[in-house]
Design a protein around this motif. Structure first.
Motif, short mmCIF file in Angstrom:
data_model
loop_
_atom_site.label_atom_id
_atom_site.label_comp_id
_atom_site.label_asym_id
_atom_site.label_seq_id
_atom_site.Cartn_x
_atom_site.Cartn_y
_atom_site.Cartn_z
N GLU A 106 71.39 -8.47 16.49
CA GLU A 106 71.05 -7.87 15.20
C GLU A 106 71.93 -6.66 14.88
O GLU A 106 71.65 -5.95 13.94
CB GLU A 106 69.58 -7.49 15.19
CG GLU A 106 69.16 -6.62 16.36
CD GLU A 106 67.65 -6.53 16.49
OE1 GLU A 106 67.18 -5.41 16.70
OE2 GLU A 106 66.98 -7.55 16.39
N SER A 107 73.03 -6.43 15.62
CA SER A 107 73.92 -5.32 15.29
C SER A 107 74.61 -5.56 13.96
O SER A 107 74.91 -4.63 13.24
CB SER A 107 74.95 -5.10 16.39
OG SER A 107 75.78 -6.23 16.49
N ASP A 108 74.86 -6.84 13.59
CA ASP A 108 75.45 -7.16 12.30
C ASP A 108 74.49 -6.78 11.17
O ASP A 108 74.91 -6.33 10.12
CB ASP A 108 75.79 -8.64 12.21
CG ASP A 108 76.91 -9.02 13.16
OD1 ASP A 108 77.68 -8.13 13.53
OD2 ASP A 108 76.99 -10.21 13.52
N GLU A 109 73.20 -6.96 11.42
CA GLU A 109 72.21 -6.63 10.41
C GLU A 109 72.17 -5.12 10.17
O GLU A 109 71.99 -4.67 9.06
CB GLU A 109 70.82 -7.12 10.86
CG GLU A 109 70.68 -8.62 10.85
CD GLU A 109 70.75 -9.19 9.45
OE1 GLU A 109 70.20 -8.58 8.53
OE2 GLU A 109 71.38 -10.25 9.29
N ASP A 110 72.32 -4.32 11.24
CA ASP A 110 72.27 -2.86 11.10
C ASP A 110 73.48 -2.33 10.35
O ASP A 110 73.41 -1.28 9.72
CB ASP A 110 72.20 -2.19 12.48
CG ASP A 110 70.86 -2.45 13.16
OD1 ASP A 110 69.89 -2.79 12.45
OD2 ASP A 110 70.79 -2.31 14.39
N ALA A 111 74.59 -3.06 10.40
CA ALA A 111 75.82 -2.60 9.76
C ALA A 111 75.83 -2.87 8.27
O ALA A 111 76.70 -2.39 7.57
CB ALA A 111 77.02 -3.25 10.43
N LYS A 112 74.86 -3.64 7.78
CA LYS A 112 74.84 -3.97 6.36
C LYS A 112 74.54 -2.73 5.53
O LYS A 112 73.92 -1.77 5.99
CB LYS A 112 73.81 -5.04 6.07
CG LYS A 112 74.28 -6.41 6.44
CD LYS A 112 73.31 -7.44 5.94
CE LYS A 112 73.83 -8.82 6.22
NZ LYS A 112 72.91 -9.84 5.78
N LYS A 113 74.93 -2.82 4.29
CA LYS A 113 74.75 -1.72 3.36
C LYS A 113 73.26 -1.49 3.11
O LYS A 113 72.49 -2.41 2.97
CB LYS A 113 75.46 -2.07 2.05
CG LYS A 113 75.68 -0.95 1.14
CD LYS A 113 76.53 -1.43 -0.01
CE LYS A 113 76.99 -0.27 -0.84
NZ LYS A 113 77.84 -0.69 -1.92
N GLY A 114 72.87 -0.23 3.08
CA GLY A 114 71.49 0.10 2.78
C GLY A 114 70.62 0.26 4.01
O GLY A 114 69.46 0.63 3.90
N ARG A 115 71.15 -0.02 5.18
CA ARG A 115 70.37 0.12 6.40
C ARG A 115 70.76 1.40 7.13
O ARG A 115 71.91 1.82 7.08
CB ARG A 115 70.64 -1.06 7.34
CG ARG A 115 70.37 -2.40 6.76
CD ARG A 115 69.11 -2.92 7.29
NE ARG A 115 68.81 -4.21 6.69
CZ ARG A 115 68.06 -5.09 7.27
NH1 ARG A 115 67.58 -4.86 8.45
NH2 ARG A 115 67.77 -6.21 6.65
N PRO A 116 69.83 2.03 7.84
CA PRO A 116 70.19 3.23 8.60
C PRO A 116 71.08 2.88 9.78
O PRO A 116 71.05 1.76 10.29
CB PRO A 116 68.85 3.78 9.07
CG PRO A 116 67.92 2.60 9.05
CD PRO A 116 68.41 1.71 7.94
N THR A 117 71.87 3.84 10.20
CA THR A 117 72.75 3.60 11.35
C THR A 117 71.94 3.66 12.64
O THR A 117 70.84 4.23 12.68
CB THR A 117 73.86 4.66 11.42
OG1 THR A 117 73.26 5.95 11.46
CG2 THR A 117 74.77 4.56 10.22
N LYS A 118 72.50 3.06 13.67
CA LYS A 118 71.82 3.03 14.96
C LYS A 118 71.78 4.43 15.56
O LYS A 118 72.64 5.25 15.32
CB LYS A 118 72.54 2.09 15.92
CG LYS A 118 72.48 0.63 15.47
CD LYS A 118 73.39 -0.23 16.27
CE LYS A 118 72.78 -0.61 17.58
NZ LYS A 118 73.59 -1.57 18.33
#
Length: 137
Positions: A54-66
């Motif tokens: 799910e690291s690709d999902e976190d990199a999407k626009k609008g999501r907080p960074t890890k």
């Protein structure tokens, strides 16, 4: 002069017209690419990509960074100082230093320019001073 230029450049293929403006070049590049989807990825690349984590999902626009919990901390002030010095020395090695003859030439040019500018400022100052003295007496 134009003859030498013609020889240096490769001959263009007949029938191929090279775009002359930046807008035409961008349009030509865009027409040769596959159509992009709204989320910024092409349809073909979506088919070939298999989600593994799910690291690709976190990199999407609008999501907080890890969170950065698992990352190493910054080096100490002394470590950063040594790194800075190493990088400075590395950059200085890339510099093309002038030869002795070039250095003497550049120094002479600078000194002559400074002398000329000083003489010009002195002459203007002397002239304006004399004019003011004559005007206001």
């Amino acid at each position: 002069m134009a003859e030498g230029r013609e020889q240096d450049q490769p001959e263009e293929r007949e029938g191929v017209v090279r775009p002359s403006t930046a807008a035409a070049r961008r349009e030509r590049r865009a027409s040769s690419r596959p159509a992009a989807r709204k989320d910024g990825s092409s349809a073909e690349s979506k088919k070939s990509v298999v989600k593994t984590d799910e690291s690709d999902e976190d990199a999407k626009k609008g999501r907080p960074t890890k969170a950065r919990d698992g990352q190493e901390k910054r080096p100490s002030l002394i470590g950063r100082g040594f790194r800075y010095i190493r990088e400075v020395v590395g950059e200085l090695r890339k510099v093309i230093w002038p030869t002795r003859k070039q250095l003497i030439t550049y120094t002479a040019v600078v000194l002559v320019f400074v002398v000329l500018m000083t003489a010009m400022v002195w002459a203007l100052d002397f002239g304006f001073g004399a004019a003011v003295f004559e005007l206001f007496g």
